[in-house]
Design an enzyme around this catalytic site. Structure first.
Site, PDB file in Angstrom:
ATOM      1  N   PHE A 191      -6.150  -0.537   7.666  1.00 32.18           N
ATOM      2  CA  PHE A 191      -6.845  -1.800   7.460  1.00 32.18           C
ATOM      3  C   PHE A 191      -5.882  -2.926   7.072  1.00 32.18           C
ATOM      4  O   PHE A 191      -6.228  -4.100   7.138  1.00 32.18           O
ATOM      5  CB  PHE A 191      -7.952  -1.660   6.389  1.00 32.18           C
ATOM      6  CG  PHE A 191      -7.434  -1.288   5.017  1.00 32.18           C
ATOM      7  CD1 PHE A 191      -6.941  -2.255   4.147  1.00 32.18           C
ATOM      8  CD2 PHE A 191      -7.469   0.031   4.589  1.00 32.18           C
ATOM      9  CE1 PHE A 191      -6.490  -1.918   2.881  1.00 32.18           C
ATOM     10  CE2 PHE A 191      -7.017   0.370   3.324  1.00 32.18           C
ATOM     11  CZ  PHE A 191      -6.516  -0.594   2.459  1.00 32.18           C
ATOM     12  N   ASP A 192      -4.654  -2.581   6.660  1.00 35.72           N
ATOM     13  CA  ASP A 192      -3.699  -3.638   6.293  1.00 35.72           C
ATOM     14  C   ASP A 192      -2.300  -3.023   6.198  1.00 35.72           C
ATOM     15  O   ASP A 192      -2.154  -1.826   5.935  1.00 35.72           O
ATOM     16  CB  ASP A 192      -4.074  -4.285   4.961  1.00 35.72           C
ATOM     17  CG  ASP A 192      -3.342  -5.604   4.745  1.00 35.72           C
ATOM     18  OD1 ASP A 192      -2.766  -6.131   5.721  1.00 35.72           O
ATOM     19  OD2 ASP A 192      -3.329  -6.090   3.606  1.00 35.72           O
ATOM     20  N   ILE A 213      -5.555  -5.356  -7.244  1.00 29.86           N
ATOM     21  CA  ILE A 213      -6.689  -4.500  -7.580  1.00 29.86           C
ATOM     22  C   ILE A 213      -6.228  -3.505  -8.622  1.00 29.86           C
ATOM     23  O   ILE A 213      -5.050  -3.124  -8.685  1.00 29.86           O
ATOM     24  CB  ILE A 213      -7.240  -3.789  -6.323  1.00 29.86           C
ATOM     25  CG1 ILE A 213      -6.167  -2.920  -5.676  1.00 29.86           C
ATOM     26  CG2 ILE A 213      -7.822  -4.778  -5.333  1.00 29.86           C
ATOM     27  CD1 ILE A 213      -6.672  -2.051  -4.539  1.00 29.86           C
ATOM     28  N   PHE A 232      -2.999   4.248   0.120  1.00 33.47           N
ATOM     29  CA  PHE A 232      -1.844   3.368   0.264  1.00 33.47           C
ATOM     30  C   PHE A 232      -0.555   4.206   0.265  1.00 33.47           C
ATOM     31  O   PHE A 232      -0.345   5.035  -0.627  1.00 33.47           O
ATOM     32  CB  PHE A 232      -1.766   2.356  -0.881  1.00 33.47           C
ATOM     33  CG  PHE A 232      -2.871   1.356  -0.890  1.00 33.47           C
ATOM     34  CD1 PHE A 232      -2.806   0.223  -0.108  1.00 33.47           C
ATOM     35  CD2 PHE A 232      -3.995   1.547  -1.695  1.00 33.47           C
ATOM     36  CE1 PHE A 232      -3.849  -0.701  -0.121  1.00 33.47           C
ATOM     37  CE2 PHE A 232      -5.030   0.628  -1.712  1.00 33.47           C
ATOM     38  CZ  PHE A 232      -4.950  -0.507  -0.918  1.00 33.47           C
TER      39      PHE A 232
END
Length: 616
Positions: free
Chosen positions: A113-114, A133, A176
């Site tokens: 997504f990124d 976050i 991540f």
């Protein structure tokens, strides 16, 4: 279109990866997003998710890096997998640190997504102050530079039950893969580590000094951005004068020539928020491996260090003296650039007359014969900013280790020192014209032996003033008593001069130790034989032994030898008697017919008198 606008508002600073989502204000019906976010959605997780979570939880528990609720419950905290840990970790990320990192963000199914890699831009942000976050804030804590982690962030520590429209669905667990490339804090200072320090440190770098150094420059993750070695020359600059970044100014202070240092500089003491060109990104910590070549100050004078001083130094070099010396010349880091020893000869020059660089002119003055000294010369007294040739770079400090062989002044006389005299009274001493026999040892002033009469097993013979020996030795033998011993120091202009002789270097000062063995009175200049009293009244008749009116060579020789043996006369000393008598006969045989007649025979005194009358 509405969804795209709404989604774009979820990112502070515009698309910076996992930066913290802003609160939405477009619709009052949407609840505010809480700081850590919401939990997983209600309901039993799938078997695939459960197995993955259990595996990750077991890894996290084993490392003490994450924790979860009891089996079957959603994650309570971030799960951290440290799958690459560098060997060296000088510091770990703490709350309030500024970090730079790359990441890939994916969902549980692997869908991305990124990614900071896709934007070709690192994330640069402060950790632990709410700009990320919560899951990322926690996941970065304790991380080392070049460490790689996989973070599993539960929804309530990510984007909660709201998600990010069009990008991250509600209640999404985020994965991540992160690599940390830099970390620093506003409280940081320059970090200096000494890698190698030479045993001898003649001076340390201070503010306003001029330095020459080599360096390799890297980012904190090891990425090289510059090196002086690739340019084939040192980096030359002033310290503390604004020519360098502040951190390098600080990091060079206190360094010794030849020292190696690692200097870590935080961004605010380097290139800060702007970075430098394309090689140094914004907010980058810099690491320099530095080798200091030399250091000097424009106010420096020549530095002298006596390495060896022979005893009994009675004379020191002054301006105007001519000196012979050996030297090794090196740069401050020990690189040899020249040596007189390699040429098997001394360097010969006048001192204080501008024939050598000013620093050497100064450094040689005051030295003693045989002394060894170290002369450190700053560039403004050497070869300056341009250097010379391909061995002495610009702005180089030069170090000469010098051995003084000898020096003299063109006005120097022979130095005479009496070593011993015979105990009995000495009524007669050697004078010009005397025939002398003497033993001698001859050497250079550094002790190098040249010649010795003892090597030939017999004394040396000379007539003083006859120009058969060097002028200085001739002078030094005069006034000696038989049995006396002297030390003579003979300057080159009274010895073998600038050219030298076989076995004698040019411009060499010679040291003689002489002992006079015997002395005979000499003859006046031009005489081969003299009478002790008046010559016979009838000289020709006495010489003509067979009374035939002619004197052949045999009769002449017999007569002269008889006069010598009877003590009535003497021949020129130091010559072969037969040769001397032969020369005398040739002088008297004026028509060269092999006989002397009464008309031809004349005493030298009569000849001299006749010559005077002729001239008058």
């Amino acid at each position: 279109m509405e969804d795209r606008k709404r989604g774009s508002q979820l990112w502070e600073e515009g698309g910076q990866g996992v930066w913290r989502r802003r609160r939405l204000s477009r619709s009052p019906s949407l609840p505010a997003v809480p700081a850590p976010g919401t939990m997983f959605r209600a309901g039993r997780p799938s078997h695939t998710v459960l197995r993955s979570l259990l595996l990750l939880l077991l890894q996290a528990v084993g490392r003490g890096l994450g924790r979860a609720s009891p089996a079957g419950s959603p994650l309570e905290d971030v799960v951290i997998e440290r799958y690459h840990i560098p060997r060296a970790c000088p510091r770990e990320v703490q709350m309030g640190d500024f970090v730079r990192y790359h990441y890939n963000g994916t969902f549980e199914d692997g869908k991305k997504f990124d990614s900071s890699y896709d934007r070709h831009t690192l994330v640069a942000i402060v950790v632990g102050v709410g700009r990320l976050i919560t899951g990322m804030d926690r996941g970065l804590m304790g991380m080392c530079v070049n460490e790689r982690r996989r973070l599993i962030v539960p929804p309530h520590l990510g984007y909660g039950s709201i998600g990010v429209a069009g990008l991250i669905p509600p209640d999404a667990t985020l994965y991540f893969d992160v690599v940390l490339l830099d970390v620093w804090n506003k409280a940081d200072t320059v970090q200096v580590s000494t890698l190698l320090r030479p045993p001898h440190c003649p001076r340390m770098v201070q503010d306003s000094d001029f330095v020459r150094y080599h360096y390799n420059g890297t980012l904190l993750d090891g990425t090289a951005f510059d090196t002086s070695y690739s340019r084939g020359g040192t980096y030359d600059t002033y310290v503390g004068s604004g020519w360098l970044i502040k951190g390098m100014d600080q990091g060079l202070l206190g360094m010794c020539p030849g020292e190696r240092r690692k200097i870590v500089i935080p961004p605010f003491l380097a290139y800060g928020e702007k970075g430098y060109g394309t090689v140094i990104p914004p907010q980058a910590s810099l690491v320099f491996q530095v080798l200091l070549i030399d250091v000097h100050n424009p106010k420096d004078a020549v530095q002298l260090e006596t390495l060896e001083l022979p005893p009994g130094c009675v004379r020191r070099a002054v301006a105007g003296d001519f000196m012979r010396y050996h030297y090794n010349g090196s740069l401050m880091d020990g690189t040899l650039f020249d040596s007189s020893y390699s040429r098997n000869g001394t360097y010969n020059t006048y001192v204080g007359q501008g024939y050598v660089i000013p620093g050497m002119d100064q450094g040689l003055q005051g030295s003693c014969m045989g002394e060894r000294r170290r002369i450190t010369i700053p560039p403004h007294l050497a070869y300056g900013e341009n250097g010379t040739g391909d061995k002495i770079p610009g702005s180089a400090v030069l170090i000469f280790d010098v051995h003084i062989i000898d020096f003299h002044n063109p006005a120097d006389p022979v130095e005479i020192k009496t070593l011993s005299r015979p105990p009995e009274t000495c009524n007669e001493t050697a004078k010009l014209g005397d025939f002398v026999r003497y033993h001698y040892n001859c050497s250079l002033l550094d002790g190098t032996k040249l010649f010795s009469s003892h090597d030939y097993g017999a004394p040396q013979e000379a007539t003083l003033g006859a120009h058969k020996v060097i002028e200085g030795l001739d002078t030094g033998l005069q006034g000696m008593c038989v049995g006396e011993r002297r030390q003579l120091v003979v300057p080159p202009h009274l010895a073998h001069g600038e050219s030298g002789a076989r076995g004698v270097p040019g411009s060499a000062v010679l040291l003689f130790e002489v002992e006079l063995m015997s002395r005979e009175d000499g003859l006046p200049t031009g005489y081969l034989f003299i009478w002790h009293e008046d010559p016979p009244a009838n000289l020709f008749e006495d010489m003509d032994l067979n009374k035939d009116g002619e004197v052949p060579p045999e009769e002449f020789s017999t007569f002269i030898k008889a006069q010598v043996s009877e003590g009535k006369g003497r021949l020129l000393p130091g010559q072969d008697p037969e040769k001397t008598i032969g020369d005398m006969f040739q002088n008297q045989d004026r028509n060269q017919d092999g006989n002397i007649t009464a008309e031809e025979l004349k005493l030298k005194s009569d000849e001299d008198q006749e010559r005077v009358h002729e001239e008058l």
